[in-house]
Enzyme design. Structure first.
Site, short mmCIF file in Angstrom:
data_model
loop_
_atom_site.label_atom_id
_atom_site.label_comp_id
_atom_site.label_asym_id
_atom_site.label_seq_id
_atom_site.Cartn_x
_atom_site.Cartn_y
_atom_site.Cartn_z
N ASP A 153 0.86 -1.19 0.00
CA ASP A 153 0.00 0.00 0.00
C ASP A 153 0.89 1.23 0.00
O ASP A 153 2.09 1.17 0.26
CB ASP A 153 -1.02 -0.03 1.14
CG ASP A 153 -0.40 0.24 2.48
OD1 ASP A 153 0.84 0.33 2.56
OD2 ASP A 153 -1.15 0.35 3.46
N ASP B 124 -7.93 -7.17 2.18
CA ASP B 124 -6.87 -7.26 3.17
C ASP B 124 -7.46 -6.83 4.51
O ASP B 124 -8.46 -6.11 4.54
CB ASP B 124 -5.69 -6.34 2.84
CG ASP B 124 -6.03 -4.89 3.15
OD1 ASP B 124 -6.75 -4.26 2.35
OD2 ASP B 124 -5.62 -4.38 4.22
N CYS C 298 -11.36 -27.56 11.11
CA CYS C 298 -10.19 -26.81 10.61
C CYS C 298 -8.93 -27.69 10.64
O CYS C 298 -8.66 -28.34 11.64
CB CYS C 298 -9.98 -25.57 11.47
SG CYS C 298 -8.52 -24.62 11.00
N CYS D 53 -5.81 -26.75 10.60
CA CYS D 53 -4.58 -26.04 11.00
C CYS D 53 -3.93 -26.72 12.21
O CYS D 53 -4.56 -27.49 12.93
CB CYS D 53 -4.85 -24.57 11.28
SG CYS D 53 -5.36 -24.20 12.97
N CYS E 234 -5.74 -26.44 15.59
CA CYS E 234 -6.95 -27.23 15.77
C CYS E 234 -6.67 -28.73 15.80
O CYS E 234 -7.34 -29.48 16.49
CB CYS E 234 -7.97 -26.90 14.67
SG CYS E 234 -8.58 -25.20 14.81
ZN LIG Z 1 -7.63 -24.04 13.04
#
Ligand SMILES: [Zn+2]
Length: 370
Positions: free
Chosen positions: A91, A264, A302, A304, A307
């Site tokens: 930006d 964003d 999830c 990730c 998790c």
């Molecule tokens: Zn997660």
């Protein structure tokens, strides 16, 4: 010249496609995590990439102040400096005219900032904004613009929009080309007519994409979506459309429905550091007592690392104990959450089921216990 953006499928006004950059494609709709200081706070760039994120936003204004454009240039550019060999959008500093209004002075030729780090002055003209971003090595450069806050008088908003237009023309002339993309920024305050006029003007300058700026700055959601709709109505379908600064599930899906391609927001990482996790049912505070003996994950669906490997009870304990791993894990989760939301939105648009996907996600948010 082949346009950098290509639409692959549409569902109503929502669209999925791809933005081609010198560091690879960006699948759209795309969410860009913010790396203000050339890092997504607490995360290794490989971890960010593994969440399914294609592109990061870095702040040219902050990087020009510290460590300086010249140093990053000597390091081989932003990609080499920060270890992210994928697309980067920078930006221009326009947003800081609002967020750092007390240390910024605007005149017709440009803006002067006082550095919060050492009190030195940084002068940014439209030409310097584009030149600095090119020297940093960004794939997508943003024009210098002059946004205003919600509640600003129409006369002041009009003046700022006209200045944004003059600056956009100067940025267009200063654009180095050389494979970098340059996006214009449409403003227009909170008047639908002024929004349409600005979008038409900026779209007419034939940038690689057009951002809608000056929204999500405190106005009601209905106003935000109405201003977005007015802006989009005048934008070319052939160019990427970027809504600057939006990061909640419901608002993102609302903007995608209107035909926005890129977003964003600092929210996912900022919330994470405050102990808030994003879930399809809304924000989950891991600092609350309710998480004390909750041995389930943040989100059972999830994939990730937070998790898969850890419970809400453990994460709450880490926040209570002030452990840095808490920030890392929840940041990772929140970015994964938004990357998956974009992935699901892209798939739903391709399948022609975006409206029902959006209704389902909004329903889960509304029906969640508070
Ligand atoms: Zn997660």
């Amino acid at each position: 010249m082949t346009p950098a953006f290509a639409t692959e499928a549409m569902d109503g006004d929502a669209r999925t496609g791809s933005l081609t950059t010198a560091h690879g494609p960006v699948r759209t709709p795309a969410f860009m995590p913010v790396g203000t200081h050339a890092t997504v706070k607490a995360l290794h760039p490989d971890e960010v990439r593994a969440t399914g994120i294609d592109i990061l936003l870095c702040n040219a204004y902050h990087l020009a102040l510290r460590p300086g454009v010249e140093l990053i240039e000597r390091a081989g550019g932003l990609h080499a400096f920060m270890g992210w060999n994928h697309p980067i959008l920078t930006d221009s500093g326009g947003y800081q005219l609002v967020s750092l209004a007390e240390v910024a002075v605007v005149d017709d030729d440009g803006a002067t900032f006082v550095s919060p780090y050492d009190g030195s002055r940084l002068r940014v003209t439209p030409e310097e904004a584009v030149g600095n971003q090119a020297r940093l090595g960004a794939d997508v450069l943003m024009c210098l613009d002059h946004p205003v806050t919600h509640g600003t008088s129409d006369a002041i908003a009009r003046e700022a929009t006209e200045r944004t237009h003059r600056w956009a023309e100067r940025c267009r002339v200063a654009h180095p080309g050389d494979g970098r993309l340059l996006f214009g920024i449409a403003q227009g305050g909170f008047d639908p007519g002024a929004r349409r006029d600005s979008a038409r003007f900026i779209s007419g300058l034939d940038f690689d994409g057009v951002a809608i700026g000056g929204l999500s700055v405190g106005e009601p959601v209905d106003t935000m979506l109405a201003m977005t709709e007015a802006s989009v109505s005048e934008l070319s379908a052939e160019r990427a459309r970027y809504f600057m600064g939006l990061g909640t599930d419901s608002e993102l899906l609302g903007a995608i429905a209107l035909g926005i391609d890129m977003f964003d927001c600092v929210v996912p990482t900022r919330l994470a550091r405050n102990g808030s996790a994003l879930t399809p049912e809304g924000r989950l505070s891991l600092r609350n007592a309710a998480a004390r003996d909750d041995f389930g994950p943040i989100d059972p669906d999830c994939p990730c690392a937070a998790c898969v490997g850890f419970t809400r009870a453990y994460l709450r304990h880490l926040f209570q104990a002030g452990e840095i791993l808490a920030h890392r894990l929840v940041s990772l989760h929140n970015i994964t959450h938004l990357a998956r939301l974009m992935d699901s939105a892209r798939a739903a648009i391709r399948e022609g089921t975006f409206a029902s996907f959006r209704a389902d996600r909004d329903g889960r948010l509304r029906s969640a216990p508070r």
